[in-house]
Design a protein around this motif. Structure first.
Motif, PDB file in Angstrom:
ATOM      1  N   PRO A   1       0.826  -1.211   0.000  1.00  0.00           N
ATOM      2  CA  PRO A   1       0.000   0.000   0.000  1.00  0.00           C
ATOM      3  C   PRO A   1       0.861   1.263   0.000  1.00  0.00           C
ATOM      4  O   PRO A   1       1.881   1.325   0.674  1.00  0.00           O
ATOM      5  CB  PRO A   1      -0.826  -0.106   1.285  1.00  0.00           C
ATOM      6  N   ILE A   2       0.445   2.244  -0.790  1.00  0.00           N
ATOM      7  CA  ILE A   2       1.156   3.524  -0.882  1.00  0.00           C
ATOM      8  C   ILE A   2       0.241   4.586  -0.272  1.00  0.00           C
ATOM      9  O   ILE A   2      -0.904   4.741  -0.699  1.00  0.00           O
ATOM     10  CB  ILE A   2       1.464   3.861  -2.360  1.00  0.00           C
ATOM     11  N   SER A   3       0.764   5.274   0.741  1.00  0.00           N
ATOM     12  CA  SER A   3      -0.051   6.268   1.459  1.00  0.00           C
ATOM     13  C   SER A   3       0.439   7.676   1.172  1.00  0.00           C
ATOM     14  O   SER A   3       1.605   7.886   0.862  1.00  0.00           O
ATOM     15  CB  SER A   3       0.026   6.030   2.969  1.00  0.00           C
ATOM     16  N   ARG A   4      -0.480   8.636   1.330  1.00  0.00           N
ATOM     17  CA  ARG A   4      -0.030  10.035   1.306  1.00  0.00           C
ATOM     18  C   ARG A   4       0.525  10.359   2.693  1.00  0.00           C
ATOM     19  O   ARG A   4       0.435   9.542   3.613  1.00  0.00           O
ATOM     20  CB  ARG A   4      -1.176  10.949   0.898  1.00  0.00           C
ATOM     21  N   ASP A   5       1.065  11.566   2.875  1.00  0.00           N
ATOM     22  CA  ASP A   5       1.738  11.875   4.140  1.00  0.00           C
ATOM     23  C   ASP A   5       0.806  11.839   5.347  1.00  0.00           C
ATOM     24  O   ASP A   5       1.251  11.717   6.478  1.00  0.00           O
ATOM     25  CB  ASP A   5       2.478  13.222   4.061  1.00  0.00           C
ATOM     26  N   THR A   6      -0.518  11.904   5.105  1.00  0.00           N
ATOM     27  CA  THR A   6      -1.479  11.842   6.221  1.00  0.00           C
ATOM     28  C   THR A   6      -1.722  10.399   6.682  1.00  0.00           C
ATOM     29  O   THR A   6      -2.348  10.164   7.712  1.00  0.00           O
ATOM     30  CB  THR A   6      -2.838  12.413   5.777  1.00  0.00           C
ATOM     31  N   GLY A   7      -1.278   9.429   5.876  1.00  0.00           N
ATOM     32  CA  GLY A   7      -1.502   8.022   6.217  1.00  0.00           C
ATOM     33  C   GLY A   7      -2.619   7.368   5.424  1.00  0.00           C
ATOM     34  O   GLY A   7      -2.776   6.152   5.464  1.00  0.00           O
ATOM     35  N   SER A   8      -3.420   8.160   4.686  1.00  0.00           N
ATOM     36  CA  SER A   8      -4.494   7.567   3.865  1.00  0.00           C
ATOM     37  C   SER A   8      -3.886   6.816   2.680  1.00  0.00           C
ATOM     38  O   SER A   8      -3.014   7.357   1.988  1.00  0.00           O
ATOM     39  CB  SER A   8      -5.408   8.649   3.295  1.00  0.00           C
ATOM     40  N   ILE A   9      -4.376   5.599   2.437  1.00  0.00           N
ATOM     41  CA  ILE A   9      -3.878   4.812   1.304  1.00  0.00           C
ATOM     42  C   ILE A   9      -4.486   5.360   0.013  1.00  0.00           C
ATOM     43  O   ILE A   9      -5.700   5.507  -0.090  1.00  0.00           O
ATOM     44  CB  ILE A   9      -4.235   3.317   1.472  1.00  0.00           C
ATOM     45  N   VAL A  10      -3.602   5.643  -0.966  1.00  0.00           N
ATOM     46  CA  VAL A  10      -4.078   6.230  -2.220  1.00  0.00           C
ATOM     47  C   VAL A  10      -3.758   5.361  -3.430  1.00  0.00           C
ATOM     48  O   VAL A  10      -4.258   5.607  -4.531  1.00  0.00           O
ATOM     49  CB  VAL A  10      -3.489   7.651  -2.430  1.00  0.00           C
ATOM     50  N   ALA A  11      -2.905   4.348  -3.237  1.00  0.00           N
ATOM     51  CA  ALA A  11      -2.481   3.528  -4.377  1.00  0.00           C
ATOM     52  C   ALA A  11      -1.823   2.250  -3.861  1.00  0.00           C
ATOM     53  O   ALA A  11      -1.657   2.080  -2.649  1.00  0.00           O
ATOM     54  CB  ALA A  11      -1.493   4.310  -5.240  1.00  0.00           C
ATOM     55  N   PHE A  12      -1.437   1.389  -4.786  1.00  0.00           N
ATOM     56  CA  PHE A  12      -0.699   0.167  -4.440  1.00  0.00           C
ATOM     57  C   PHE A  12       0.428  -0.049  -5.433  1.00  0.00           C
ATOM     58  O   PHE A  12       0.336   0.349  -6.602  1.00  0.00           O
ATOM     59  CB  PHE A  12      -1.616  -1.061  -4.496  1.00  0.00           C
ATOM     60  N   GLY A  13       1.470  -0.720  -4.944  1.00  0.00           N
ATOM     61  CA  GLY A  13       2.498  -1.266  -5.825  1.00  0.00           C
ATOM     62  C   GLY A  13       2.365  -2.776  -5.734  1.00  0.00           C
ATOM     63  O   GLY A  13       2.126  -3.301  -4.648  1.00  0.00           O
ATOM     64  N   GLY A  14       2.521  -3.454  -6.854  1.00  0.00           N
ATOM     65  CA  GLY A  14       2.409  -4.918  -6.857  1.00  0.00           C
ATOM     66  C   GLY A  14       3.680  -5.549  -7.395  1.00  0.00           C
ATOM     67  O   GLY A  14       4.106  -5.248  -8.509  1.00  0.00           O
ATOM     68  N   ARG A  15       4.331  -6.410  -6.598  1.00  0.00           N
ATOM     69  CA  ARG A  15       5.567  -7.091  -7.001  1.00  0.00           C
ATOM     70  C   ARG A  15       5.209  -8.470  -7.546  1.00  0.00           C
ATOM     71  O   ARG A  15       4.510  -9.230  -6.894  1.00  0.00           O
ATOM     72  CB  ARG A  15       6.499  -7.216  -5.792  1.00  0.00           C
ATOM     73  N   SER A  16       5.687  -8.762  -8.771  1.00  0.00           N
ATOM     74  CA  SER A  16       5.351 -10.056  -9.375  1.00  0.00           C
ATOM     75  C   SER A  16       5.962 -11.195  -8.556  1.00  0.00           C
ATOM     76  O   SER A  16       7.020 -11.034  -7.945  1.00  0.00           O
ATOM     77  CB  SER A  16       5.856 -10.119 -10.815  1.00  0.00           C
ATOM     78  N   LEU A  17       5.284 -12.333  -8.556  1.00  0.00           N
ATOM     79  CA  LEU A  17       5.764 -13.494  -7.796  1.00  0.00           C
ATOM     80  C   LEU A  17       6.124 -14.658  -8.718  1.00  0.00           C
ATOM     81  O   LEU A  17       6.737 -15.619  -8.290  1.00  0.00           O
ATOM     82  CB  LEU A  17       4.707 -13.936  -6.781  1.00  0.00           C
ATOM     83  N   ALA A  18       5.737 -14.577  -9.988  1.00  0.00           N
ATOM     84  CA  ALA A  18       6.083 -15.628 -10.951  1.00  0.00           C
ATOM     85  C   ALA A  18       7.240 -15.126 -11.809  1.00  0.00           C
ATOM     86  O   ALA A  18       7.254 -13.960 -12.204  1.00  0.00           O
ATOM     87  CB  ALA A  18       4.876 -15.954 -11.826  1.00  0.00           C
ATOM     88  N   PRO A  19       8.235 -15.991 -12.106  1.00  0.00           N
ATOM     89  CA  PRO A  19       9.421 -15.540 -12.846  1.00  0.00           C
ATOM     90  C   PRO A  19       9.108 -14.931 -14.214  1.00  0.00           C
ATOM     91  O   PRO A  19       9.798 -14.021 -14.670  1.00  0.00           O
ATOM     92  CB  PRO A  19      10.263 -16.813 -13.010  1.00  0.00           C
ATOM     93  N   ASP A  20       8.031 -15.384 -14.849  1.00  0.00           N
ATOM     94  CA  ASP A  20       7.716 -14.885 -16.197  1.00  0.00           C
ATOM     95  C   ASP A  20       6.693 -13.748 -16.180  1.00  0.00           C
ATOM     96  O   ASP A  20       6.222 -13.307 -17.227  1.00  0.00           O
ATOM     97  CB  ASP A  20       7.189 -16.034 -17.075  1.00  0.00           C
ATOM     98  N   GLN A  21       6.332 -13.291 -14.973  1.00  0.00           N
ATOM     99  CA  GLN A  21       5.280 -12.260 -14.867  1.00  0.00           C
ATOM    100  C   GLN A  21       5.879 -10.864 -15.080  1.00  0.00           C
ATOM    101  O   GLN A  21       6.802 -10.468 -14.375  1.00  0.00           O
ATOM    102  CB  GLN A  21       4.634 -12.367 -13.484  1.00  0.00           C
TER     103      GLN A  21
END
Length: 202
Positions: free
Chosen positions: A102-122
């Protein structure tokens, strides 16, 4: 304008619901591969909880279904960028089979996400939320909501490149740290940091 403000509130609530869902998925049988990956990166349970890390299951519309069941309108899901509308009107989750950050703004509210691939070909290895009414990549620094009081106390901030650089620093007790998330540092990010300190160690 009131309508815009209500829409932003609704989007923030939606991101909180998504975060809870992803966190539960990480703890479930589904999340075994993601937990294994976090172990390989030497992240402790306390750090994982502090950063709110989660898991997006591989099914095409698991999150969408969960949010619809929670009474969220499909139009809002599309506007949030968490659900994509394909040609022909079919809707699918943007994030599938990924470790979720989860990516938050400086107030702590979540505004976005980053997703890390878990499959080698993803591909791509990292997939981030697209820009939305609540999220602008150039105006957001990852981890600032956790670091701001430490930055004020220390009188400086350490700027790192990506999510896991920050996770390792936080785990090692280096608290005045923020990440630019692999993008070039923008003028808006510098202005945001300047509210807390004028000394930045890159």
């Amino acid at each position: 304008d009131q309508q815009l403000s209500m829409e932003r509130e609704a989007l923030l609530k939606l991101h909180e619901l998504a975060k809870s869902y992803y966190c539960n998925q990480l703890e479930s049988k589904n999340g075994a591969r993601a937990r294994e990956y976090l172990e390989q990166r030497d992240l402790l349970t306390t750090t994982i909880k502090q950063l709110g890390l989660g898991f997006a299951p591989p099914q095409r519309d698991a999150l969408k279904q969960h949010l619809l069941d929670a009474g969220q309108p499909v139009e809002l899901l599309i506007k949030s960028g968490l659900v994509l509308q394909r040609e022909g009107g079919k809707t699918v989750d943007r994030f599938r089979n990924r470790l979720m950050i989860p990516i938050s703004r400086d107030t702590g509210s979540i505004v976005a996400f980053g997703g890390r691939s878990l499959a080698p070909d993803q591909q791509p290895k990292y997939l981030n939320s697209r820009e939305t009414p609540i999220y602008s990549k150039a105006r957001t620094l990852y981890g600032l909501h956790l670091a701001k009081s430490a930055i004020r106390r220390a009188g400086y901030t350490v700027l790192v490149e990506a999510f896991f650089d920050l996770a390792q620093a936080v785990q090692a007790g280096v608290t005045p740290v923020v990440a630019a998330c692999g993008t070039a540092v923008s003028e808006q990010q510098v202005k945001l940091l300047k509210r807390f300190t004028s000394k930045v160690i890159v």
